[in-house]
Design a protein around this motif. Structure first.
Motif, short mmCIF file in Angstrom:
data_model
loop_
_atom_site.label_atom_id
_atom_site.label_comp_id
_atom_site.label_asym_id
_atom_site.label_seq_id
_atom_site.Cartn_x
_atom_site.Cartn_y
_atom_site.Cartn_z
N ASP A 68 0.71 -1.27 0.07
CA ASP A 68 -0.04 0.07 0.29
C ASP A 68 0.98 1.17 -0.28
O ASP A 68 0.29 2.42 -0.18
CB ASP A 68 -0.82 0.07 1.16
CG ASP A 68 -0.18 -0.01 2.48
OD1 ASP A 68 0.94 0.08 2.59
OD2 ASP A 68 -1.11 -0.22 3.53
N GLY A 69 2.21 1.21 0.19
CA GLY A 69 3.10 2.15 0.20
C GLY A 69 3.01 3.10 1.45
O GLY A 69 3.84 4.14 1.56
N VAL A 70 2.09 2.59 2.51
CA VAL A 70 2.26 3.44 3.61
C VAL A 70 2.71 2.79 4.96
O VAL A 70 3.26 3.40 5.71
CB VAL A 70 0.68 4.01 3.76
CG1 VAL A 70 0.38 4.54 5.05
CG2 VAL A 70 0.20 4.76 2.76
N THR A 71 2.15 1.60 4.84
CA THR A 71 2.69 0.54 6.02
C THR A 71 4.02 0.34 5.94
O THR A 71 4.54 -0.18 4.68
CB THR A 71 1.75 -0.53 6.04
OG1 THR A 71 0.35 -0.30 5.81
CG2 THR A 71 2.17 -1.46 7.12
N THR A 72 4.76 0.21 7.03
CA THR A 72 6.07 -0.29 7.01
C THR A 72 6.47 -1.13 8.12
O THR A 72 5.67 -1.02 9.34
CB THR A 72 7.09 1.07 7.40
OG1 THR A 72 6.89 2.17 6.40
CG2 THR A 72 8.64 0.64 7.32
#
Length: 155
Positions: A68-72
């Motif tokens: 999602d490009g947000v969750t790390t």
């Protein structure tokens, strides 16, 4: 009503008010207090669904971005044990592998720590005493030498 009885009633009313204020204050603190744990502490005594802080070093090669490009996702270690962490919050500029970090959030029953806040340490002055003690005990404590970044290898 005599003066003695009036004084007794006023004293009892004041004590009841003080007791109520104390109970409300303790209840408010209980909801907002976050205790510190190291990854080793989490394996020994899991905190349940309480808000806690976990500190240690970001394990090398463990930082990944989800689709999602947000969750790390990353792993925190105290060199004895590790805990997997996930967050959808922006990471601080000083965040990197091998760096000291402090995360605040909740440990899920499956062992994944969901962080609501991520703090990277700037230097040893910002490291919690418990983290510094755990790193010293494991022989991994590397205080920053003035003019030389922590992440530089010794020559």
């Amino acid at each position: 009503m005599t003066r003695k009885k009036r004084r007794l009633y006023m004293l009892l009313l004041a004590l009841a008010g003080l007791g109520t204020a104390t109970a409300l204050t303790l209840t408010a603190f209980e909801e907002n207090v976050a205790f510190f744990f190291s990854p080793s502490d989490l394996t020994v005594k899991p905190p349940g669904d309480k808000l806690v802080r976990v500190g240690g070093l970001v394990a090398g090669g463990s930082v990944t971005k989800e689709g999602d490009g947000v969750t790390t996702r990353f792993t925190i270690t105290d060199t004895a044990h590790t805990v997997d962490v996930t967050t959808n919050r922006p990471l601080p500029d000083l965040f990197r592998e091998g760096q000291g970090v402090l995360v605040e959030g909740r440990l899920r029953p499956d062992g994944l720590f969901v962080a609501s806040e991520v703090l990277a340490r700037h230097d040893e002055n910002y490291m919690p005493k418990e983290v510094a003690d755990a790193l010293k005990a494991s022989g991994q404590f590397r205080p920053e030498v003035p003019g030389k970044p922590v992440y530089e290898t010794a020559k």
